[in-house]
Scaffold this active site. Sequence first.
Site, PDB file in Angstrom:
ATOM      1  CG  ASP A  39      -3.218   4.079   4.086  1.00  0.00           C
ATOM      2  OD1 ASP A  39      -4.277   3.902   4.718  1.00  0.00           O
ATOM      3  OD2 ASP A  39      -2.948   3.489   3.024  1.00  0.00           O
TER       4      ASP A  39
ATOM      5  CD1 TRP B  34      -2.411  -2.094   1.631  1.00  0.00           C
ATOM      6  CD2 TRP B  34      -3.061  -0.977  -0.197  1.00  0.00           C
ATOM      7  NE1 TRP B  34      -3.471  -2.768   1.063  1.00  0.00           N
ATOM      8  CE2 TRP B  34      -3.889  -2.112  -0.045  1.00  0.00           C
ATOM      9  CE3 TRP B  34      -3.276  -0.135  -1.290  1.00  0.00           C
ATOM     10  CZ2 TRP B  34      -4.920  -2.407  -0.944  1.00  0.00           C
ATOM     11  CZ3 TRP B  34      -4.308  -0.430  -2.183  1.00  0.00           C
ATOM     12  CH2 TRP B  34      -5.111  -1.551  -2.004  1.00  0.00           C
TER      13      TRP B  34
ATOM     14  CE  LYS C  96      -8.818  -2.789   3.849  1.00  0.00           C
ATOM     15  NZ  LYS C  96      -7.868  -1.950   3.124  1.00  0.00           N
TER      16      LYS C  96
HETATM   17  C1  LIG Z   1      -7.362  -1.419   1.947  1.00  0.00           C
HETATM   18  C2  LIG Z   1      -6.267  -0.444   1.976  1.00  0.00           C
HETATM   19  C3  LIG Z   1      -6.147   0.577   1.006  1.00  0.00           C
HETATM   20  C4  LIG Z   1      -7.075   0.691  -0.184  1.00  0.00           C
HETATM   21  O1  LIG Z   1      -8.317   1.117   0.202  1.00  0.00           O
HETATM   22  P1  LIG Z   1      -9.458   1.476  -0.872  1.00  0.00           P
HETATM   23  O2  LIG Z   1     -10.518   2.010   0.027  1.00  0.00           O
HETATM   24  O3  LIG Z   1      -9.808   0.213  -1.571  1.00  0.00           O
HETATM   25  O4  LIG Z   1      -8.917   2.499  -1.798  1.00  0.00           O
HETATM   26  C5  LIG Z   1      -5.117   1.486   1.150  1.00  0.00           C
HETATM   27  N1  LIG Z   1      -4.252   1.414   2.174  1.00  0.00           N
HETATM   28  C6  LIG Z   1      -4.329   0.447   3.108  1.00  0.00           C
HETATM   29  C7  LIG Z   1      -3.344   0.421   4.230  1.00  0.00           C
HETATM   30  C8  LIG Z   1      -5.340  -0.512   3.039  1.00  0.00           C
HETATM   31  O5  LIG Z   1      -5.423  -1.466   3.968  1.00  0.00           O
END
Ligand SMILES: *Cc1c(COP(=O)(O)O)cnc(C)c1O
Length: 367
Positions: free
Chosen positions: A178, A107, A202
């Site tokens: 993030d 990511w 999540k």
């Molecule tokens: C799932 C995830 C993403 C992507 O998320 P989207 O909502 O599908 O764009 C980005 N960063 C991390 C750390 C993730 O776990």
Amino acid sequence: MFRRGRAPVYNFSAGPAGLPEPVMVRARDEFLDFEGTGLSILETSHRSAAFSDVVERTESDLRALLGLGEDHAVLFLHGGATLQFLMTALNLAGPDQVTAYVETGHWSRKAVAAAREVRPVEVLADVADNGYAFVPEQAAWKPIPGGAAYLHYTPNETIDGLEFDFIPEADGAALVADMSSTILSRPLAVDRFDLIYAGAQKNLGPAGLTLVIVRRALLERAGSDVPTQLTYRAHADAGSLFNTPPTLTWRMIGLMLAWVREQGGLEEMARRARQRARIVYEAIDGSDGFYTNPVQPRSRSRTNIPFMIGDDSLESRFLAEADGAGLKQLQGHRSKGGLRASLYNALPVAGAEALADFMRDFARRNG
Ligand SMILES: *Cc1c(COP(=O)(O)O)cnc(C)c1O
């Protein structure tokens, strides 16, 4: 986590992730008639009093859980965490201003690639160099370049199963994280961060919204090259109702936050997260090498645990038998293969125990 007949079902999906049963039951009960309005929240105007109330309660529960003060604005945006890869770069850095990133896995690599499309990027450390086995101490990184707009990192790498055990120093740059797969899993020193973002699917609820927590002082930073719709300022001014949001997702995030508070808040979420992770890592480490996890203990994620058997046909059998036993969605990410257990807030500790029991039994029968 539903019971079909007598057998519990546990969901280990990395996202969209399982939701707590009381949240799902409540959402079902109010699906046709939201709080006596006679309408579903799906059919309710996002400008209505009923929906404004949802918006207010959601934000106040989030602020209470995180201990978040008025220096930070709370936004709910569309486009996933992925759009935030771009929005952070566009809003926090001028067109020629350098930004700093740490690449610790899938990511953060995507975040770097997106930022590079719009701003200069300096990567301070790249864990591909050490086989994705650990997060290097900040002392081993290149220094943050002078004048950098911000330092971006990914505290928990959802796919690689790596987690930071420290908060980096940003040296006068803004600190951006993030937190898609770690938000609300433990108490957080929110004041140390200038911008936090997290896709909802999540730990926050269903897919469809992305939480952004941003220091208000930064709302003014976006340059004139940034289209209005992509500025945080525009979304803050519109109370995150710049355009029509997914109203049901918003409501369910509200239910989820209320549930976390009822369960005892972030201390309790952290306690459960530690317990779940310990149970699953013990099953891996105690398997005499039948299962392996490539991450050094210091950097192991409490939330997303990739593991391998190292034999495709055994891994397929593992997945099929686990599924039959009510242990769902344990396949690894399509880019990595293998197996992965994601242990978010909604997963009861009993789910981790059921998985560990199954793993031990499977190893005994196939080792
Ligand atoms: C799932 C995830 C993403 C992507 O998320 P989207 O909502 O599908 O764009 C980005 N960063 C991390 C750390 C993730 O776990």
